[in-house]
Design a protein around this motif. Sequence first.
Motif, mmCIF file in Angstrom:
data_model
loop_
_atom_site.group_PDB
_atom_site.id
_atom_site.type_symbol
_atom_site.label_atom_id
_atom_site.label_comp_id
_atom_site.label_asym_id
_atom_site.label_seq_id
_atom_site.Cartn_x
_atom_site.Cartn_y
_atom_site.Cartn_z
ATOM 1 N N LYS A 254 1.922 1.120 21.556
ATOM 2 C CA LYS A 254 0.653 1.790 21.250
ATOM 3 C C LYS A 254 0.464 1.863 19.741
ATOM 4 C CE LYS A 254 0.766 4.395 25.554
ATOM 5 N NZ LYS A 254 0.766 5.713 26.212
ATOM 6 N N ALA A 255 -0.013 0.746 19.206
ATOM 7 C CA ALA A 255 -0.109 0.580 17.757
ATOM 8 C C ALA A 255 -1.291 1.349 17.190
ATOM 9 C CB ALA A 255 -0.242 -0.901 17.419
ATOM 10 N N ASN A 256 -1.259 1.566 15.879
ATOM 11 C CA ASN A 256 -2.423 2.015 15.123
ATOM 12 C C ASN A 256 -2.495 1.140 13.879
ATOM 13 O OD1 ASN A 256 -0.995 3.535 12.809
ATOM 14 N ND2 ASN A 256 -0.122 4.502 14.630
ATOM 15 N N ASP A 257 -3.386 1.437 12.986
ATOM 16 C CA ASP A 257 -3.621 0.547 11.851
ATOM 17 C C ASP A 257 -2.534 0.602 10.777
ATOM 18 O OD1 ASP A 257 -4.649 3.256 11.230
ATOM 19 O OD2 ASP A 257 -5.151 2.338 9.314
ATOM 20 N N GLN A 258 -1.753 1.695 10.716
ATOM 21 C CA GLN A 258 -0.843 1.896 9.586
ATOM 22 C C GLN A 258 0.315 0.898 9.521
ATOM 23 O OE1 GLN A 258 -0.334 5.851 7.959
ATOM 24 N NE2 GLN A 258 1.874 5.647 8.143
ATOM 25 N N PRO A 259 1.015 0.601 10.624
ATOM 26 C CA PRO A 259 2.080 -0.414 10.525
ATOM 27 C C PRO A 259 1.563 -1.751 10.005
ATOM 28 C CG PRO A 259 2.296 0.822 12.553
ATOM 29 C CD PRO A 259 0.988 1.225 11.956
ATOM 30 N N ALA A 260 0.382 -2.163 10.472
ATOM 31 C CA ALA A 260 -0.197 -3.425 10.008
ATOM 32 C C ALA A 260 -0.478 -3.385 8.512
ATOM 33 C CB ALA A 260 -1.479 -3.727 10.783
ATOM 34 N N PHE A 261 -0.931 -2.237 8.013
ATOM 35 C CA PHE A 261 -1.180 -2.069 6.572
ATOM 36 C C PHE A 261 0.115 -2.269 5.791
ATOM 37 C CE2 PHE A 261 -1.986 1.037 2.947
ATOM 38 C CZ PHE A 261 -2.823 0.185 2.240
ATOM 39 N N ASN A 262 1.198 -1.699 6.290
ATOM 40 C CA ASN A 262 2.485 -1.817 5.604
ATOM 41 C C ASN A 262 3.032 -3.242 5.647
ATOM 42 O OD1 ASN A 262 3.888 0.973 4.699
ATOM 43 N ND2 ASN A 262 2.432 1.344 6.337
ATOM 44 N N TRP A 263 2.923 -3.901 6.798
ATOM 45 C CA TRP A 263 3.352 -5.291 6.884
ATOM 46 C C TRP A 263 2.554 -6.147 5.903
ATOM 47 C CZ3 TRP A 263 7.784 -6.431 8.760
ATOM 48 C CH2 TRP A 263 8.311 -5.782 9.874
ATOM 49 N N ALA A 264 1.249 -5.884 5.821
ATOM 50 C CA ALA A 264 0.388 -6.661 4.920
ATOM 51 C C ALA A 264 0.810 -6.470 3.466
ATOM 52 C CB ALA A 264 -1.068 -6.249 5.111
ATOM 53 N N LEU A 265 1.028 -5.223 3.059
ATOM 54 C CA LEU A 265 1.410 -4.952 1.674
ATOM 55 C C LEU A 265 2.736 -5.618 1.333
ATOM 56 C CD1 LEU A 265 0.462 -1.165 1.321
ATOM 57 C CD2 LEU A 265 -0.825 -3.145 0.468
ATOM 58 N N MET A 266 3.675 -5.560 2.244
ATOM 59 C CA MET A 266 4.991 -6.143 1.993
ATOM 60 C C MET A 266 4.896 -7.662 1.812
ATOM 61 S SD MET A 266 8.506 -5.591 4.185
ATOM 62 C CE MET A 266 8.007 -6.644 5.549
ATOM 63 N N LYS A 267 4.022 -8.298 2.590
ATOM 64 C CA LYS A 267 3.919 -9.750 2.545
ATOM 65 C C LYS A 267 3.171 -10.270 1.321
ATOM 66 C CE LYS A 267 4.376 -10.335 7.543
ATOM 67 N NZ LYS A 267 3.739 -10.785 8.812
ATOM 68 N N ILE A 268 2.368 -9.430 0.696
ATOM 69 C CA ILE A 268 1.588 -9.886 -0.472
ATOM 70 C C ILE A 268 1.986 -9.127 -1.739
ATOM 71 C CG2 ILE A 268 -0.393 -10.633 0.925
ATOM 72 C CD1 ILE A 268 -1.766 -7.997 0.175
ATOM 73 N N GLU A 269 3.151 -8.493 -1.711
ATOM 74 C CA GLU A 269 3.568 -7.640 -2.827
ATOM 75 C C GLU A 269 3.527 -8.369 -4.168
ATOM 76 O OE1 GLU A 269 7.332 -4.733 -4.022
ATOM 77 O OE2 GLU A 269 7.473 -6.070 -2.277
ATOM 78 N N LYS A 270 3.896 -9.639 -4.184
ATOM 79 C CA LYS A 270 3.952 -10.376 -5.448
ATOM 80 C C LYS A 270 2.588 -10.889 -5.894
ATOM 81 C CE LYS A 270 8.758 -11.800 -4.839
ATOM 82 N NZ LYS A 270 9.717 -12.959 -4.706
ATOM 83 N N GLN A 271 1.590 -10.788 -5.029
ATOM 84 C CA GLN A 271 0.257 -11.289 -5.355
ATOM 85 C C GLN A 271 -0.726 -10.188 -5.720
ATOM 86 O OE1 GLN A 271 0.714 -13.502 -1.376
ATOM 87 N NE2 GLN A 271 -0.929 -14.630 -2.400
ATOM 88 N N VAL A 272 -0.375 -8.958 -5.421
ATOM 89 C CA VAL A 272 -1.297 -7.834 -5.602
ATOM 90 C C VAL A 272 -0.643 -6.759 -6.467
ATOM 91 C CG1 VAL A 272 -2.636 -6.039 -4.419
ATOM 92 C CG2 VAL A 272 -2.372 -8.307 -3.372
ATOM 93 N N ASP A 273 -1.411 -6.209 -7.391
ATOM 94 C CA ASP A 273 -0.935 -5.144 -8.275
ATOM 95 C C ASP A 273 -1.091 -3.807 -7.543
ATOM 96 O OD1 ASP A 273 -0.296 -3.405 -10.302
ATOM 97 O OD2 ASP A 273 -1.787 -4.148 -11.728
ATOM 98 N N MET A 274 0.024 -3.230 -7.110
ATOM 99 C CA MET A 274 0.002 -2.009 -6.292
ATOM 100 C C MET A 274 0.536 -0.811 -7.078
ATOM 101 S SD MET A 274 1.594 -3.584 -2.779
ATOM 102 C CE MET A 274 1.126 -5.207 -2.199
ATOM 103 N N TYR A 275 0.079 0.383 -6.682
ATOM 104 C CA TYR A 275 0.518 1.602 -7.365
ATOM 105 C C TYR A 275 0.736 2.712 -6.344
ATOM 106 C CZ TYR A 275 0.615 5.398 -10.829
ATOM 107 O OH TYR A 275 0.987 6.466 -11.620
ATOM 108 N N LEU A 276 1.977 3.183 -6.244
ATOM 109 C CA LEU A 276 2.310 4.311 -5.371
ATOM 110 C C LEU A 276 2.033 5.608 -6.121
ATOM 111 C CD1 LEU A 276 3.618 5.363 -2.705
ATOM 112 C CD2 LEU A 276 5.801 5.346 -3.951
ATOM 113 N N LEU A 277 1.162 6.426 -5.588
ATOM 114 C CA LEU A 277 0.798 7.692 -6.236
ATOM 115 C C LEU A 277 1.969 8.670 -6.214
ATOM 116 C CD1 LEU A 277 -2.725 7.882 -4.630
ATOM 117 C CD2 LEU A 277 -2.286 7.726 -7.096
ATOM 118 N N PRO A 278 2.033 9.598 -7.167
ATOM 119 C CA PRO A 278 3.166 10.530 -7.230
ATOM 120 C C PRO A 278 3.250 11.425 -5.996
ATOM 121 C CG PRO A 278 1.453 11.137 -8.809
ATOM 122 C CD PRO A 278 1.089 9.786 -8.288
ATOM 123 N N GLN A 279 4.446 11.541 -5.459
ATOM 124 C CA GLN A 279 4.651 12.344 -4.255
ATOM 125 C C GLN A 279 4.316 13.810 -4.483
ATOM 126 O OE1 GLN A 279 8.696 13.354 -2.928
ATOM 127 N NE2 GLN A 279 8.210 12.450 -0.935
#
Length: 340
Positions: A254-279
């Motif tokens: 019973k999937a939702n959108d979040q796992p797919a978002f994470n898989w996508a980010l991991m696969k394009i990490e070197k192509q996209v400039d990402m920023y994790l906001l402060p916890q």
Amino acid sequence: MAVSHLHQRPTHKRPSSFLNRTNLTLLFSLLIILGFFYPYLGISQSFFSNTNFAFQSKWRNYSLQEAVSFVGRNGTVIVCIVSEPYLDFLNNWLISVTRHKHQDKVLVIAEDYNTLYRVNQRWPGHAVLIPPVLESNSAHKFGSLGFFKFTARRPRHLLNILELGYNVMYNDVDMVWLKDPFPYLEGNHDVYFMDDVAAVKPLNHSHALPPPGKKGRPYVCSCMIFLRPTTGAKLAMRKWLEELQEQPWTRAKKANDQPAFNWALMKIEKQVDMYLLPQSAFPTGGLYFKNKTWVRETEGSHVIIHNNYIIGFEKKIKRFRDYGLWLVDDYASESPLGKL
């Protein structure tokens, strides 16, 4: 001395009656007038019916491009996606956004016509519906097929806004702003997001994409995202859509959108400039609502609180009330929608 008046019959004043000759004449005249105009009363009913049709037709035909152009400020739009059962959460979130003077940028993407009409009736131009319309009753339960379909539309909406040339901030509406989040969007990165882990990180933690967890992917939350209209951000949304197609909802998974978002980010990490906001500023609900020690130690640094790590409308509302974050009870007048 004349005394004849002593033998006169006393005179009594006749009590006035509503049904005297004058009033009967007026009543009869009124009935004649009403009888004359009665056939024309349908004109008024038709007028209101036509007005309602025109109102609904206007907003049914309201395009995303028109809506984004109307609400965009300084090239930025704040987006939430709402179906009718979430209207109270929308209002609660809007109060907190309004307190930081960003409400004019808000665009509500309505998932049903009732939401579209109710928002635009009170706040014209701030809601748009992008067909097809889903069955709203099936989109409320976390883990359901309806919920998957509801959340799986998110990257398409965000990509369409990026294609129009706007920065876009997405928020789930079970959030509350304690501070203005925009000063925390440091630099000129393509994609900004928050972690979804409850484990405490160092205050000076890395802003890179977190490493994969036990399931082989990171645990980034798709609840709060900021995107610039760059090639990298558009790539991230397209890859997210691809992952959703590759990982459809099934009864077993019973999937939702979040796992797919994470898989996508991991696969394009070197192509996209990402920023994790402060916890400390953007904690997950599993940390903010469950770790009192951490909350005390980071007091004053919290920016957006997400009411996740809990399922169910009533449970979420109770938790918000317990923490003084259910604002609609006492401050509904601060929302652009007023008291719903």
